[in-house]
Design an enzyme around this catalytic site. Structure first.
Site, PDB file in Angstrom:
ATOM      1  N   HIS A  50      72.273 -15.698 -47.901  1.00 33.25           N
ATOM      2  CA  HIS A  50      71.948 -14.726 -46.847  1.00 33.25           C
ATOM      3  C   HIS A  50      72.870 -14.918 -45.642  1.00 33.25           C
ATOM      4  O   HIS A  50      72.648 -15.807 -44.817  1.00 33.25           O
ATOM      5  CB  HIS A  50      70.492 -14.875 -46.422  1.00 33.25           C
ATOM      6  CG  HIS A  50      69.518 -14.366 -47.428  1.00 33.25           C
ATOM      7  ND1 HIS A  50      69.114 -13.050 -47.476  1.00 33.25           N
ATOM      8  CD2 HIS A  50      68.897 -14.993 -48.467  1.00 33.25           C
ATOM      9  CE1 HIS A  50      68.271 -12.884 -48.478  1.00 33.25           C
ATOM     10  NE2 HIS A  50      68.122 -14.044 -49.100  1.00 33.25           N
ATOM     11  N   GLU A 100      73.074 -12.974 -43.118  1.00 25.84           N
ATOM     12  CA  GLU A 100      72.486 -12.376 -41.922  1.00 25.84           C
ATOM     13  C   GLU A 100      71.655 -13.342 -41.100  1.00 25.84           C
ATOM     14  O   GLU A 100      71.371 -13.068 -39.926  1.00 25.84           O
ATOM     15  CB  GLU A 100      71.635 -11.152 -42.307  1.00 25.84           C
ATOM     16  CG  GLU A 100      70.362 -11.456 -43.073  1.00 25.84           C
ATOM     17  CD  GLU A 100      70.545 -11.510 -44.582  1.00 25.84           C
ATOM     18  OE1 GLU A 100      69.582 -11.206 -45.300  1.00 25.84           O
ATOM     19  OE2 GLU A 100      71.650 -11.880 -45.041  1.00 25.84           O
ATOM     20  N   CYS A 139      71.981 -11.514 -52.275  1.00 22.65           N
ATOM     21  CA  CYS A 139      70.872 -12.146 -52.992  1.00 22.65           C
ATOM     22  C   CYS A 139      70.336 -11.213 -54.082  1.00 22.65           C
ATOM     23  O   CYS A 139      71.014 -10.954 -55.056  1.00 22.65           O
ATOM     24  CB  CYS A 139      69.794 -12.587 -52.010  1.00 22.65           C
ATOM     25  SG  CYS A 139      68.671 -13.833 -52.691  1.00 22.65           S
ATOM     26  N   GLY A 165      55.978   0.199 -17.177  1.00 21.19           N
ATOM     27  CA  GLY A 165      56.622  -0.812 -16.349  1.00 21.19           C
ATOM     28  C   GLY A 165      57.477  -1.748 -17.166  1.00 21.19           C
ATOM     29  O   GLY A 165      58.218  -2.568 -16.624  1.00 21.19           O
TER      30      GLY A 165
END
EC number: 6.3.5.2
Length: 520
Positions: A176, A178, A86, A231
């Site tokens: 894009h 991704e 892009c 935790g």
């Protein structure tokens, strides 16, 4: 910068895209180590980081703007493959002598590219004439290619949707790959890293484990280290990794603020003391925390109160550990990226961060962050590699302030106990239905709203419980989970029948945005 000399790695240059991290995640998923660095720090990075390939991210700027970010010319002198995505394609073309102009029409959202020439970048997608769905997000467009480039694919709004200089191994794509909305985007990125750059994909959690242990031993030597244990998955994986490296030089401090899920504190103590034999200081500070929260109803004040008190309690207990020189934290790679993001600048505070930033300066502890190279999914994989129970590393995210931000209004011991029981029933029904691993996060919320109900022949006037469950890939956006109604019905019936203090259950069908995942 991390020591990755034994791994082939990729440099991702960040131009401010909201989804740059997704590029890194896709590469890591294919076994390729990569690091993200801002465009204006690239020259300094290249002095020590020797990439086998370079990816230029997208970004919100226009190459026509004054002081718009530009790709460093050094990137094109490394004799390694370069992929511009892009804005990355646009700045590459601009730097190499092409032409970029504002588009008369913009392309945002789903689109199709038509392949017009074969290229190893698009191997496996189809030959010339094939149409491939992709996700576009651009206003400017390339109108003239730099010398040596050819068109590989076009779209309705872009004559140069995919371009290539095969000789120099420079590639540009206007969409894009991704994002999940480009279905075969991961294949395109893999073609670039494995076929074009020739990378083997040797980044595994087994390799990371061995290297991290060596780094911890080298950094800590014979010093003593304190690890704050919440935790949660991150701090737990960090603790087990460090203990494997240096044994009883590690002491974990578990501050139990009384706001964990039902029986969770006992489970943490049992796992670390009995199963892993890790030295553990368990501080039951529930009374202290709940006392500090008395009368507090503002969500941000709750967070800050819990954060401040956590540091005070941790500080107090850590000071009792003689000879401690190091503090371990479960910092992850997204935290590191955000601290040096190309986006930068001020932003609105939606919620203060869950995690505590460390101990007071006067304690003079050196920081150990063994997970700072990893994304959350990699931390979970490392936990499995280290032998942590799968049901533990696969647990849903849980906020640092605990149930306090799932109890709108005042937090009291009674309301905490009610919510713990309702939440446990809800999660139990989800697990029985085999849906737990299909959900990003599920939890119950105890609302400060009373409604009239009928139990037997008696009138009730109790609080409302809201159930929340969402699907997501990264927590940045989320959709509510579409339960089979019988699962919700069973959970609601059990909560009302088994938890005294609740007489009505509702389900939250808000997505993010506009809502956030947590209620406070």
């Amino acid at each position: 910068m991390t020591d990755t000399a034994d791994h082939e790695h990729v440099l991702i240059v960040d131009f401010g895209s909201q989804v740059t991290q997704l590029i890194a995640r896709r590469l890591r998923e294919s076994g390729v180590y990569c690091e993200i660095h801002p465009y204006d720090k690239v020259d300094a990075v290249l002095d020590s980081f020797r990439p086998k390939a370079v990816i230029l991210s997208g970004g919100p700027a226009s190459v026509h703007e004054a002081e718009s970010p530009a790709a460093s010319k050094r990137l094109f002198e490394l004799d390694v493959p370069v992929l511009g995505i892009c804005y990355g394609e646009q700045t590459m073309c601009d730097v190499l002598g092409g032409k970029v102009e504002p588009g008369t029409t913009r392309e945002f959202g789903r689109a199709e590219i038509e392949i017009v020439r074969e290229s190893p970048l698009l191997d496996g997608l189809g030959g010339a004439g094939h149409f491939e769905p992709v996700w576009m997000s651009h206003g400017d467009k390339v109108t003239a290619l730099p010398m040596g480039f050819e068109t590989v694919a076009v779209s309705e709004g872009s004559p140069f949707a995919v371009i290539a200089d095969e000789g120099r191994r420079f590639y540009g794509i206007q969409f894009h790959p991704e994002v999940a909305h480009t279905p075969r985007g991961a294949l395109i990125l893999r073609n670039f890293t494995h076929k074009i750059a020739g990378l083997k994909g040797d980044w595994t959690m087994k390799a990371f484990r061995e290297e991290a242990i060596a780094r911890i031993r080298d950094q800590v030597g014979d010093g003593r280290i304190i690890c704050g244990l919440s935790g949660g998955v991150d701090s737990s994986v960090a603790a087990v990794l460090i203990h494997e490296a240096i044994g009883d030089q590690l002491t974990c401090v578990f501050v139990d603020h009384g706001l964990l899920r039902l029986n969770e504190a006992e489970q943490v103590v049992t796992m670390f003391r009995d199963h892993y034999n890790i030295p553990l200081v368990h501080v039951d500070a529930a009374e202290e925390f709940l006392g500090a929260l008395a009368g507090v109803t503002d969500p941000e004040t709750k967070r800050k109160t819990i954060g401040r008190l956590f540091v005070e309690v941790f500080d107090r207990e850590a000071a009792k550990i003689e000879g401690a020189a190091f503090l371990a934290q479960g910092t992850l790679y997204p935290d590191v990226i955000e601290s040096v993001s190309a986006r930068g600048g001020p932003s609105a505070v939606i919620k203060s961060h869950h995690n505590v930033g460390g101990l007071p300066d006067y304690m003079k502890l050196k920081l150990v962050e063994p997970l700072r190279e990893l994304f959350k999914d990699e931390v979970r994989a490392l936990g499995v590699e280290l032998g942590l129970p799968p049901q533990f590393v696969g647990r849903h995210p849980f906020p640092g302030p605990g149930l306090a931000i799932r109890i709108p209004g005042e937090v009291t011991p009674e309301r905490v106990a009610i919510l713990q029981k309702a939440d446990a029933i809800y999660l139990d029904e989800i697990r029985k239905a085999g849906l737990y691993d299909s959900i990003w996060q599920a939890f119950a919320v105890l609302l400060p709203v009373r409604t009239v109900g009928v139990m037997g022949d008696a009138r009730t006037y109790d609080e409302v419980c809201a159930l929340r469950a969402v699907t997501s890939t990264d927590g940045m956006t989320a959709d509510f989970f579409e339960f089979p109604w019988e699962v919700l019905s069973r959970a609601a019936t059990r909560i009302i029948n088994e938890v005294r203090g609740i007489n009505r259950v509702v389900y939250d069908v808000t997505s993010k945005p506009p809502g956030t995942i947590e209620w406070e």
